[in-house]
Design an enzyme around this catalytic site. Sequence first.
Site, PDB file in Angstrom:
ATOM      1  N   ASN A   1       8.408  -4.108   3.549  1.00  0.00           N
ATOM      2  CA  ASN A   1       6.987  -3.747   3.715  1.00  0.00           C
ATOM      3  C   ASN A   1       6.458  -4.151   5.089  1.00  0.00           C
ATOM      4  O   ASN A   1       5.733  -3.389   5.727  1.00  0.00           O
ATOM      5  CB  ASN A   1       6.155  -4.418   2.620  1.00  0.00           C
ATOM      6  CG  ASN A   1       4.672  -4.076   2.705  1.00  0.00           C
ATOM      7  OD1 ASN A   1       4.319  -2.972   3.077  1.00  0.00           O
ATOM      8  ND2 ASN A   1       3.835  -5.030   2.366  1.00  0.00           N
TER       9      ASN A   1
ATOM     10  N   HIS B   1       0.840  -1.213   0.000  1.00  0.00           N
ATOM     11  CA  HIS B   1       0.000   0.000   0.000  1.00  0.00           C
ATOM     12  C   HIS B   1       0.870   1.256   0.000  1.00  0.00           C
ATOM     13  O   HIS B   1       1.856   1.327   0.721  1.00  0.00           O
ATOM     14  CB  HIS B   1      -0.854   0.045   1.268  1.00  0.00           C
ATOM     15  CG  HIS B   1      -2.019  -0.884   1.275  1.00  0.00           C
ATOM     16  ND1 HIS B   1      -1.902  -2.246   1.324  1.00  0.00           N
ATOM     17  CD2 HIS B   1      -3.354  -0.610   1.274  1.00  0.00           C
ATOM     18  CE1 HIS B   1      -3.113  -2.782   1.341  1.00  0.00           C
ATOM     19  NE2 HIS B   1      -4.009  -1.815   1.313  1.00  0.00           N
TER      20      HIS B   1
END
Length: 309
Positions: free
Chosen positions: A186, A154
């Site tokens: 991430n 994201h």
Amino acid sequence: MIRNRLLHLAQLSAIGLTGYYFGQNKDKLCDVLSGDSVVVDGKRIKSMPGLPVFGTVSAATPYMEMGGKDRVSQIMKYGFPSLDNVRSYDDFVLSYDRRNKVPNWVFEHITKDHIAKNDQVDRSKCDFKPDESIHPFFRSQNTDYKGSGFDRGHMAAAGNHRLTQKHVEQTFFLTNMAPQVGEGFNRHAWNTLEKHVRKLTKVYNNVYCCTGPLYLPRREADGKSYVRYQVIGANTVAVPTHFYKVVVGEAPDGTLDMEAYVMPNQKIPDETPVSSFMVPPETVERAAGLLFFDKVHRSKLNRINGKKV
DNA sequence: TTTAATGT
């Protein structure tokens, strides 16, 4: 003639925010294009000339039906980094890079309310989904990421949009994703940076966060510099070499503090403090080809990366 | 806690 073409262009490009107004008061076009505020039904609204494509709002949507508030101009209060392929969702705004099939930038406005615990919102019910509003030539698919070894990372973090289930679901559009190293990046260092940004809402009433990819040149064996990055899947989704965040916190007294970070898209040791990724905002602007927060008045800017300016 | 992919 020129006036008619301008009108047509404006009607196409100003969908949502000013389209309704044009339909009713064509004679005031010049006022709108000049950037002044305009009056609709006795209420003064701010015009936003040249704003392209608001995917979630049809041209026919009357301005005042947009939830009573203009969320886009709230999020984008301090300026757009660029204006190409801009898309607005209910709680964030992005510019899409059709060549690389990832965003150029993603903008969020975060407050305590947006990140508060909310039992009505369940991230695990969300699905990563292609954004049908992007032309198929330029749209990334889940299959591009599958088996690539990279996470669908994201840009606008899911954890920043917990006001409603719809808000968090919209962060799962693949337009909001870029390939990220999962383990060590991430799920760790980058996640730590996202949590740091959320914590800023304890100090600042309003936090404005711009996030995106970078493709940085690297000196190779022949002594020359090249930009080199992997692409994944049938749609050749670019794997950025780095990611940036430029953040502005608005204190209760109206003063503003800015922080800028660049992190390499690779496994980063767990103990590395986020502060070690701080860079001058100008460095990110030059590398990204974007100008961040250019509507911020210098006199309001208090600190950059923790230092008085 | 939040971030995800993978294997059943």
